[in-house]
Design a protein around this motif. Structure first.
Motif, short mmCIF file in Angstrom:
data_model
loop_
_atom_site.label_atom_id
_atom_site.label_comp_id
_atom_site.label_asym_id
_atom_site.label_seq_id
_atom_site.Cartn_x
_atom_site.Cartn_y
_atom_site.Cartn_z
N ASP A 73 39.08 40.29 35.36
CA ASP A 73 38.85 38.89 35.02
C ASP A 73 40.10 38.33 34.35
OD1 ASP A 73 36.13 38.53 35.86
OD2 ASP A 73 35.54 39.81 34.19
N PHE A 74 40.47 37.10 34.71
CA PHE A 74 41.62 36.42 34.14
C PHE A 74 41.18 35.21 33.34
CE2 PHE A 74 43.81 38.80 37.34
CZ PHE A 74 45.12 38.91 36.91
N GLU A 75 41.84 34.99 32.22
CA GLU A 75 41.68 33.78 31.43
C GLU A 75 43.09 33.26 31.16
OE1 GLU A 75 40.84 33.20 26.85
OE2 GLU A 75 38.95 33.58 27.93
N ILE A 76 43.44 32.15 31.79
CA ILE A 76 44.79 31.62 31.67
C ILE A 76 44.73 30.29 30.94
CG2 ILE A 76 46.79 30.78 32.94
CD1 ILE A 76 46.09 32.85 35.10
N THR A 77 45.46 30.21 29.85
CA THR A 77 45.49 29.01 29.01
C THR A 77 46.76 28.22 29.31
OG1 THR A 77 44.28 30.18 27.28
CG2 THR A 77 45.45 28.18 26.62
N GLY B 169 35.91 46.07 30.62
CA GLY B 169 35.45 44.79 30.13
C GLY B 169 36.54 43.89 29.60
N GLU B 170 37.78 44.35 29.56
CA GLU B 170 38.86 43.56 29.00
C GLU B 170 39.29 42.47 29.97
OE1 GLU B 170 42.19 45.54 27.21
OE2 GLU B 170 40.92 47.20 26.61
N VAL B 171 39.43 41.27 29.45
CA VAL B 171 39.87 40.12 30.22
C VAL B 171 41.39 40.01 30.07
CG1 VAL B 171 39.75 37.60 30.39
CG2 VAL B 171 37.69 38.92 29.91
N VAL B 172 42.08 39.73 31.17
CA VAL B 172 43.51 39.47 31.10
C VAL B 172 43.67 38.09 30.47
CG1 VAL B 172 45.61 39.03 32.42
CG2 VAL B 172 44.05 40.85 33.13
N LYS B 173 44.38 38.03 29.36
CA LYS B 173 44.61 36.75 28.67
C LYS B 173 46.08 36.42 28.80
CE LYS B 173 40.72 37.08 25.65
NZ LYS B 173 40.02 36.12 24.91
N VAL C 99 41.80 28.24 32.56
CA VAL C 99 41.40 28.55 33.94
C VAL C 99 40.89 29.99 33.93
CG1 VAL C 99 42.22 28.90 36.30
CG2 VAL C 99 43.12 27.01 34.93
N ASN C 100 39.72 30.22 34.51
CA ASN C 100 39.15 31.57 34.61
C ASN C 100 38.89 31.91 36.06
OD1 ASN C 100 38.51 32.33 31.67
ND2 ASN C 100 37.68 30.28 31.87
N PHE C 101 39.17 33.16 36.42
CA PHE C 101 38.82 33.64 37.76
C PHE C 101 38.73 35.15 37.72
CE2 PHE C 101 43.44 33.07 37.79
CZ PHE C 101 43.90 34.28 38.27
N HIS C 102 38.07 35.68 38.74
CA HIS C 102 37.90 37.13 38.88
C HIS C 102 38.67 37.59 40.11
CE1 HIS C 102 36.02 41.07 38.75
NE2 HIS C 102 35.77 40.95 40.04
N CYS C 103 39.50 38.61 39.94
CA CYS C 103 40.23 39.22 41.05
C CYS C 103 39.48 40.47 41.46
CB CYS C 103 41.66 39.56 40.62
SG CYS C 103 42.60 40.43 41.89
#
Length: 166
Positions: free
Chosen positions: A78-82, A24-28, A127-131
């Motif tokens: 899941d990625f969350e890029i700020t 469940g961890e999102v890449v931040k 920006v959010n996206f799922h790999c």
């Protein structure tokens, strides 16, 4: 007997907890713009310079390959890029797109990343996206950013490599 079953259930839960947390961890990550180059300016280098930082993640690591920041994924993530700024100016992401690198086989072709990257969204400065990470592959991804004060458009271009242990 009841105590024995409760202990087994507790041990099973404790054994599964790290996997559940990890899944469940999102890449931040943060892309901090250090030099903005508008796309309209004809220069030899038209990409925006940005420093990349990422919080530690159990299945993704950040490396530099051929001077390019590269996210290396081991599983679906899941990625969350700020988008941030080192010069005090405000920038906002407008979109994200992907381009497959190399010469993939016909069966592995995903030139625009439509099959590999899902749920793309841009909100505020994020920006959010799922790999999906279904096979070993490499993609360049492009984040279109706008300098708020001028309206100029720029492009940031890190990489994503998928390396699934086989």
């Amino acid at each position: 007997m009841r105590t024995f079953l409760l202990r087994i259930a507790a041990l099973a839960f404790l054994a599964l907890t790290p996997a559940l947390i990890q899944a469940g961890e999102v890449v931040k990550a943060t892309l901090t713009i250090t030099k903005f180059r508008p796309l309209a300016v004809a220069t030899t280098t038209s990409y925006v310079d940005a420093d990349v930082a990422m919080t530690p993640h159990p299945t993704v690591r950040l490396v530099t390959r051929e001077s390019m920041p590269t996210f290396v994924c081991k599983t679906a993530t899941d990625f969350e890029i700020t988008i941030a700024s080192s010069d005090g100016r405000a920038y906002r992401p407008l979109s994200v797109s992907f381009q497959q690198l190399g010469s993939p086989t016909t069966a592995a072709k995903d030139p625009s990343g439509e099959n590999t990257f899902a749920s793309r969204a841009v909100s505020g400065n994020t920006v959010n996206f799922h790999c999906r990470a279904t096979r070993n592959d490499s993609f360049e991804f492009f984040i279109v950013v706008q300098e708020v004060a001028t309206g100029n458009i720029g492009l940031i271009d890190p990489l994503v490599e998928i390396e699934i242990d086989e």
